[in-house]
Design a protein around this motif. Structure first.
Motif, PDB file in Angstrom:
ATOM      1  N   LEU A 157      47.550  45.952  29.929  1.00 44.26           N
ATOM      2  CA  LEU A 157      47.101  45.040  30.839  1.00 44.26           C
ATOM      3  C   LEU A 157      46.554  43.980  29.926  1.00 44.26           C
ATOM      4  N   ILE A 158      45.713  44.279  29.017  1.00 45.43           N
ATOM      5  CA  ILE A 158      44.896  43.373  27.956  1.00 45.43           C
ATOM      6  C   ILE A 158      45.966  42.606  27.318  1.00 45.43           C
ATOM      7  N   GLU A 159      47.129  43.075  26.998  1.00 52.12           N
ATOM      8  CA  GLU A 159      48.313  42.390  26.293  1.00 52.12           C
ATOM      9  C   GLU A 159      48.888  41.494  27.193  1.00 52.12           C
ATOM     10  N   GLU A 160      49.164  41.762  28.456  1.00 52.66           N
ATOM     11  CA  GLU A 160      49.923  41.270  29.257  1.00 52.66           C
ATOM     12  C   GLU A 160      48.868  39.854  29.801  1.00 52.66           C
ATOM     13  N   ASN A 161      47.694  40.138  29.688  1.00 53.68           N
ATOM     14  CA  ASN A 161      46.672  39.070  30.182  1.00 53.68           C
ATOM     15  C   ASN A 161      45.754  38.427  29.004  1.00 53.68           C
ATOM     16  N   LEU A 175      24.278  26.952  33.194  1.00 54.48           N
ATOM     17  CA  LEU A 175      24.752  28.039  32.150  1.00 54.48           C
ATOM     18  C   LEU A 175      26.298  28.141  32.357  1.00 54.48           C
ATOM     19  N   LYS A 176      26.906  27.310  32.735  1.00 53.86           N
ATOM     20  CA  LYS A 176      28.351  27.303  33.037  1.00 53.86           C
ATOM     21  C   LYS A 176      28.875  28.649  33.337  1.00 53.86           C
ATOM     22  N   VAL A 177      28.262  29.367  34.159  1.00 53.87           N
ATOM     23  CA  VAL A 177      28.749  30.720  34.753  1.00 53.87           C
ATOM     24  C   VAL A 177      30.144  30.451  35.459  1.00 53.87           C
ATOM     25  N   ASN A 178      30.851  31.503  35.348  1.00 53.76           N
ATOM     26  CA  ASN A 178      32.247  31.265  36.002  1.00 53.76           C
ATOM     27  C   ASN A 178      32.294  32.836  36.732  1.00 53.76           C
ATOM     28  N   ASP A 179      32.022  32.696  38.066  1.00 54.41           N
ATOM     29  CA  ASP A 179      31.799  34.048  39.016  1.00 54.41           C
ATOM     30  C   ASP A 179      33.387  34.853  39.028  1.00 54.41           C
ATOM     31  N   GLU A 180      34.447  33.838  38.764  1.00 53.45           N
ATOM     32  CA  GLU A 180      35.686  34.608  38.932  1.00 53.45           C
ATOM     33  C   GLU A 180      35.995  35.625  37.474  1.00 53.45           C
ATOM     34  N   ASP A 181      35.201  35.550  36.521  1.00 48.73           N
ATOM     35  CA  ASP A 181      35.569  36.089  35.266  1.00 48.73           C
ATOM     36  C   ASP A 181      35.311  37.598  35.470  1.00 48.73           C
ATOM     37  N   ALA A 182      34.275  37.905  35.955  1.00 46.92           N
ATOM     38  CA  ALA A 182      33.939  39.368  36.010  1.00 46.92           C
ATOM     39  C   ALA A 182      35.075  40.080  37.010  1.00 46.92           C
ATOM     40  N   GLY A 183      35.138  39.132  38.269  1.00 46.74           N
ATOM     41  CA  GLY A 183      35.991  39.786  39.250  1.00 46.74           C
ATOM     42  C   GLY A 183      37.380  39.904  38.671  1.00 46.74           C
ATOM     43  N   PHE A 184      37.865  39.044  37.799  1.00 49.60           N
ATOM     44  CA  PHE A 184      39.127  39.378  37.333  1.00 49.60           C
ATOM     45  C   PHE A 184      39.210  40.559  36.429  1.00 49.60           C
ATOM     46  N   VAL A 185      38.187  40.881  35.764  1.00 50.62           N
ATOM     47  CA  VAL A 185      38.229  42.016  34.704  1.00 50.62           C
ATOM     48  C   VAL A 185      38.280  43.315  35.654  1.00 50.62           C
ATOM     49  N   THR A 186      37.349  43.148  36.392  1.00 58.84           N
ATOM     50  CA  THR A 186      37.117  44.265  37.398  1.00 58.84           C
ATOM     51  C   THR A 186      38.282  44.877  38.305  1.00 58.84           C
ATOM     52  N   GLY A 187      39.147  43.567  38.695  1.00 57.31           N
ATOM     53  CA  GLY A 187      40.406  43.781  39.417  1.00 57.31           C
ATOM     54  C   GLY A 187      41.642  44.476  38.202  1.00 57.31           C
ATOM     55  N   LEU A 188      41.447  43.922  37.059  1.00 61.51           N
ATOM     56  CA  LEU A 188      42.342  44.679  35.988  1.00 61.51           C
ATOM     57  C   LEU A 188      41.805  46.232  36.054  1.00 61.51           C
ATOM     58  N   ALA A 189      40.593  46.413  35.925  1.00 60.20           N
ATOM     59  CA  ALA A 189      40.070  47.736  35.837  1.00 60.20           C
ATOM     60  C   ALA A 189      40.409  48.680  36.971  1.00 60.20           C
ATOM     61  N   SER A 190      40.294  47.709  38.325  1.00 60.59           N
ATOM     62  CA  SER A 190      40.957  48.768  39.358  1.00 60.59           C
ATOM     63  C   SER A 190      42.385  49.289  39.497  1.00 60.59           C
ATOM     64  N   THR A 191      43.246  48.261  38.931  1.00 58.76           N
ATOM     65  CA  THR A 191      44.483  48.665  38.576  1.00 58.76           C
ATOM     66  C   THR A 191      45.065  49.633  37.712  1.00 58.76           C
ATOM     67  N   SER A 192      44.172  49.607  36.576  1.00 55.65           N
ATOM     68  CA  SER A 192      44.378  50.395  35.527  1.00 55.65           C
ATOM     69  C   SER A 192      43.989  52.023  36.017  1.00 55.65           C
ATOM     70  N   LEU A 193      43.038  52.082  36.988  1.00 55.91           N
ATOM     71  CA  LEU A 193      42.681  53.374  37.521  1.00 55.91           C
ATOM     72  C   LEU A 193      43.622  53.926  38.472  1.00 55.91           C
ATOM     73  N   SER A 194      44.085  52.889  39.420  1.00 56.76           N
ATOM     74  CA  SER A 194      45.244  53.408  40.388  1.00 56.76           C
ATOM     75  C   SER A 194      46.377  53.718  39.476  1.00 56.76           C
ATOM     76  N   GLU A 195      46.836  52.905  38.472  1.00 54.52           N
ATOM     77  CA  GLU A 195      48.056  53.170  38.048  1.00 54.52           C
ATOM     78  C   GLU A 195      48.067  54.422  37.016  1.00 54.52           C
ATOM     79  N   SER A 196      46.961  54.859  36.464  1.00 51.93           N
ATOM     80  CA  SER A 196      46.888  55.935  35.809  1.00 51.93           C
ATOM     81  C   SER A 196      46.811  57.228  36.577  1.00 51.93           C
ATOM     82  N   ARG A 197      46.573  57.201  37.854  1.00 51.77           N
ATOM     83  CA  ARG A 197      46.414  58.180  38.381  1.00 51.77           C
ATOM     84  C   ARG A 197      47.460  59.058  38.881  1.00 51.77           C
ATOM     85  N   PRO A 198      48.790  58.373  38.949  1.00 50.03           N
ATOM     86  CA  PRO A 198      49.935  59.366  39.217  1.00 50.03           C
ATOM     87  C   PRO A 198      50.664  59.694  37.991  1.00 50.03           C
ATOM     88  N   LEU A 199      50.251  59.221  36.620  1.00 47.16           N
ATOM     89  CA  LEU A 199      50.820  59.540  35.678  1.00 47.16           C
ATOM     90  C   LEU A 199      50.867  61.071  35.460  1.00 47.16           C
TER      91      LEU A 199
END
Length: 318
Positions: free
Chosen positions: A292-296, A195-219
């Motif tokens: 983050l979407i624009e940067e990536n 199926l040409k599954v790339n296991d790293e894709d979901a990990g990359f996206v969830t990594g960005l989502a983790s970053t957004s949560l931690s970066e938004s917390r102190p705003l």
């Protein structure tokens, strides 16, 4: 999210073998889409909310389609080695959220009706105890399926194993079975390559989502809303700096469904509604994710393209 359904204790859309006591009826249970989580929440304080990065993760229905194709390919692959297996069926035991962002509990509890019934816990059907799929297969079946020997399950040193199974580092499988060479990564690895599954894709996206949560917390807007929420909780006789601390308190004396936990959960959600905490935090995190979407954008565009290709390939499997 796109791990083969045979690997790990459970997948986002299928379950491994249940306990021997419950195995037969659950394995035969129909796939009831009415129990599947909605792609966008339909109730609670997050009703209608969807973070920008969620468009780069499969909604549950699409994940089931991919996992179903993987299961079909794995079953066929196993039959080529003379092995007949009944692997977990995707969609039978759905998770509480549609994807790994888990917006329903991203900022703590968000649904008052559910909290009134379960406190900080979840309905029993969403917390079903699962065993690793390897335990339901013979040693040779595990080797052909995964490309590794069946793990030996044992409690950690000094433990009694009452809290679960602990696997040792798996060893490579035999080179062949019934005169046929094993695939790299077993039939599971072969099916993902088909199926040409790339296991790293979901990990990359969830990594960005983790970053957004931690970066938004102190705003500042979020900090202000959190302080208002904490003050509201204090007015109800509660002490918690943020919803995550409240959740810890809810689980402190049990499974999160005790009478005290339910009362705390209702105060928690009422204060969220009063202070608009989730509304504020969602707005700020959405802005961070858009940046983050624009940067990536190039890498995310590639992720989106591969998602479409994998889903199309999965739907073509009959």
């Amino acid at each position: 999210m796109l791990a083969a359904i045979s690997l790990g204790a459970c997948s986002s859309s299928g379950s491994a073998s249940d306990s021997a006591k419950d195995r037969a009826p659950k394995d035969k249970a129909p796939v009831d889409q009415a129990n599947w989580p909605a792609e966008v929440p339909t109730s609670g304080l997050v009703k209608g909310l969807e973070l920008p990065l969620e468009s780069y993760l499969y909604p549950y229905a699409d994940q089931v389609a991919v996992d179903t194709a993987l299961r079909t390919l794995q079953t066929r692959c196993m039959s080529e080695y003379g092995l007949t297996v009944d692997l977990p069926r995707p969609g039978v035991n759905p998770p509480p959220q549609s994807n790994a962002v888990s917006i329903e509990r991203r900022y703590g509890l968000s649904d008052r009706a559910q909290a009134q019934k379960y406190g900080y816990g979840l309905p029993k059907e969403l917390t079903r105890s699962l065993e690793p799929v390897e335990e339901g297969l013979s040693g040779v079946e595990v080797e052909v399926l995964t490309g590794q020997k069946k793990p030996e399950f044992a409690p950690p040193k000094g433990g009694n194993g009452a809290d679960g199974h602990f696997g040792r580092v798996p060893e490579p499988a035999r080179a062949e079975h019934n005169g046929k060479k094993l695939h790299e990564g077993g039939c599971a690895g072969w099916s993902k390559r088909r199926l040409k599954v790339n296991d790293e894709d979901a990990g990359f996206v969830t990594g960005l989502a983790s970053t957004s949560l931690s970066e938004s917390r102190p705003l500042k807007p979020v900090e202000k809303a959190l302080k208002s929420w904490s003050a509201c909780m204090k007015g109800k006789g509660r002490q918690a700096a943020d919803p995550y601390r409240a959740m810890e308190q809810g689980y402190a004396d049990g499974d999160g469904t005790t009478k005290n936990a339910i009362e705390l959960a209702l105060d928690d959600i009422d204060c969220k509604e009063q202070t608009r905490l989730i509304e504020v935090w969602f707005k700020e995190e959405s802005a961070v994710q858009k940046r983050l979407i624009e940067e990536n954008k190039d890498q995310l565009a590639a992720v989106k393209k591969r998602m479409g290709e994998v889903l199309a390939a999965a739907k073509a499997v009959k």
